[in-house]
Design an enzyme around this catalytic site. Structure first.
Site, PDB file in Angstrom:
ATOM      1  N   HIS A 138     -14.955 -27.772  42.261  1.00  0.00           N
ATOM      2  CA  HIS A 138     -15.226 -26.327  42.362  1.00  0.00           C
ATOM      3  C   HIS A 138     -16.444 -25.885  41.566  1.00  0.00           C
ATOM      4  O   HIS A 138     -16.858 -24.730  41.675  1.00  0.00           O
ATOM      5  CB  HIS A 138     -14.027 -25.508  41.848  1.00  0.00           C
ATOM      6  CG  HIS A 138     -12.715 -25.904  42.442  1.00  0.00           C
ATOM      7  ND1 HIS A 138     -11.529 -25.799  41.765  1.00  0.00           N
ATOM      8  CD2 HIS A 138     -12.398 -26.428  43.657  1.00  0.00           C
ATOM      9  CE1 HIS A 138     -10.535 -26.236  42.526  1.00  0.00           C
ATOM     10  NE2 HIS A 138     -11.045 -26.629  43.674  1.00  0.00           N
ATOM     11  N   TYR A 171      -4.586 -33.864  51.597  1.00  0.00           N
ATOM     12  CA  TYR A 171      -4.920 -32.479  51.927  1.00  0.00           C
ATOM     13  C   TYR A 171      -5.205 -32.321  53.414  1.00  0.00           C
ATOM     14  O   TYR A 171      -6.149 -32.915  53.928  1.00  0.00           O
ATOM     15  CB  TYR A 171      -6.189 -32.044  51.175  1.00  0.00           C
ATOM     16  CG  TYR A 171      -6.059 -31.905  49.683  1.00  0.00           C
ATOM     17  CD1 TYR A 171      -4.866 -31.546  49.087  1.00  0.00           C
ATOM     18  CD2 TYR A 171      -7.172 -32.105  48.866  1.00  0.00           C
ATOM     19  CE1 TYR A 171      -4.770 -31.385  47.710  1.00  0.00           C
ATOM     20  CE2 TYR A 171      -7.089 -31.948  47.487  1.00  0.00           C
ATOM     21  CZ  TYR A 171      -5.880 -31.586  46.921  1.00  0.00           C
ATOM     22  OH  TYR A 171      -5.795 -31.428  45.562  1.00  0.00           O
ATOM     23  N   ASP A 209     -14.662 -22.649  37.265  1.00  0.00           N
ATOM     24  CA  ASP A 209     -13.257 -22.769  36.864  1.00  0.00           C
ATOM     25  C   ASP A 209     -13.071 -22.715  35.351  1.00  0.00           C
ATOM     26  O   ASP A 209     -11.958 -22.521  34.870  1.00  0.00           O
ATOM     27  CB  ASP A 209     -12.652 -24.088  37.380  1.00  0.00           C
ATOM     28  CG  ASP A 209     -12.120 -23.957  38.793  1.00  0.00           C
ATOM     29  OD1 ASP A 209     -12.211 -22.853  39.360  1.00  0.00           O
ATOM     30  OD2 ASP A 209     -11.603 -24.955  39.326  1.00  0.00           O
ATOM     31  N   LYS A 212       0.200 -36.519  46.190  1.00  0.00           N
ATOM     32  CA  LYS A 212       0.085 -35.160  45.667  1.00  0.00           C
ATOM     33  C   LYS A 212      -0.013 -34.198  46.847  1.00  0.00           C
ATOM     34  O   LYS A 212      -0.857 -34.361  47.737  1.00  0.00           O
ATOM     35  CB  LYS A 212      -1.151 -35.044  44.792  1.00  0.00           C
ATOM     36  CG  LYS A 212      -1.299 -33.679  44.178  1.00  0.00           C
ATOM     37  CD  LYS A 212      -2.434 -32.929  44.775  1.00  0.00           C
ATOM     38  CE  LYS A 212      -2.308 -31.443  44.519  1.00  0.00           C
ATOM     39  NZ  LYS A 212      -3.580 -30.771  44.381  1.00  0.00           N
ATOM     40  N   GLY A 216      -3.065 -28.355  36.594  1.00  0.00           N
ATOM     41  CA  GLY A 216      -4.366 -28.352  35.943  1.00  0.00           C
ATOM     42  C   GLY A 216      -4.726 -26.982  35.424  1.00  0.00           C
ATOM     43  O   GLY A 216      -4.384 -26.601  34.311  1.00  0.00           O
TER      44      GLY A 216
END
Ligand SMILES: O=C[C@H](O)COP(=O)(O)O
Length: 297
Positions: free
Chosen positions: A45, A166, A49, A200, A271
């Protein structure tokens, strides 16, 4: 349905089993659950962040949280592993991510290129490697082949593979988007089929409007609990960990996390929710996550 698989039932080669044993039973809650701190968002990102909690711009901040918050492992890319992990080796296990990308090009056809190897992970003392797989991307064929090479190398070294699975890309958007139970369920199954040891996933959403665009089999009312159980079932003998997402109220994040554990997840990967806070608050939330996971042996 959706019971947490036990390490002994996974038919793992000894190297993978020994490394996963360390993550599941020797660090973190050490009761067969996982509590992982990822610090790969700087690549994915960019620096934005880190703006809310300026201390978090220095990677030592996240490494200290992982150690002092008694996480099972920290997950990061090769650059941080090379330059920061040496100070913490032996104090916190490392999951070395082997691919990554920025958010700058559009997500129409994502592919996360390989930027480190399983051999790097061995050299750095890692206990697992991480791979981001984009299920549904028009570059999925390249992704599968890249993943195959990594899986083969991981098998040779006895290194567990954690897949960030994902759903992404235009075709997924046309079927209701990346967060629906349909998309997440498919991503769970694909990661199982391709050979992930740990998967995940993001928490699936059950918005009926979005599910109208999904295949018919998914067009029904799902409770959030049913959806969680379904995706864990689709991961089979791969252990499932769920994401924390952006920073929100600590209590609601904990409630969501507990729902995942109740449904049969093996653990959590938190996170930003943890490290986008001052150190003392991050410690407080880490303690609460720890205490909750201790109830799910
Ligand atoms: O790699 C990123 C993690 O899987 C999720 O991180 P997050 O908890 O900040 O969303």
């Amino acid at each position: 349905m959706a019971n947490r698989p036990h390490l002994d039932s996974l038919n793992l080669a000894p190297g993978k089993k020994a490394r996963l044993y360390r993550l599941l039973y020797e660090t973190g809650p050490a009761n067969g659950t996982l509590m992982i701190l990822p610090i790969d968002q700087g690549l994915e990102h960019g620096p934005r962040d880190f703006f809310d909690a300026p201390e978090s711009q220095d990677p030592h901040f996240q490494f200290r949280i992982a150690v002092e918050g008694r996480f099972s492992a920290i997950a990061c890319q090769i650059g941080l592993a090379e330059k920061y992990y040496p100070a913490y080796a032996g104090k916190i296990p490392l999951i070395l991510k082997l691919n990554g990308k920025t958010e700058i090009p559009s997500d129409e056809a994502p592919l996360s290129p390989q930027i480190a190897s399983v051999e790097d992970a061995v050299r750095l003392g890692a206990d697992a490697v991480g791979y981001t797989l984009y299920v549904g991307s028009s570059r999925q064929d390249e992704d599968f082949q890249q993943f195959r090479r990594i899986r083969e190398e991981a098998d040779r070294y006895g290194m567990p593979v954690v897949v960030w699975s994902y759903p992404r890309g235009a075709a997924i958007e046309a079927k209701g988007g990346k967060d629906t139970i349909y998309a997440v369920d498919y991503a769970a199954r694909v990661a199982q089929e391709l050979g992930a040891d740990v998967i995940k996933l993001n928490v699936p959403k059950v918005d009926p409007e979005k599910l109208k665009m999904a295949p018919k089999a998914y067009q029904r009312d799902w409770t959030p609990e049913e959806a969680l159980k379904q995706v864990i079932q689709s991961a089979g003998n791969s252990l499932v960990i769920f994401a924390g997402g952006e920073r929100g109220a600590g209590a609601s994040a904990l409630e969501k996390a507990e729902a995942c554990m109740k449904a049969g997840a093996t653990g959590l990967i938190f996170g930003r929710n943890v490290w986008q806070r001052p150190f003392s608050e991050a410690m407080e939330l880490s303690r609460s996550i720890h205490e909750m996971l201790e109830r799910y042996a």
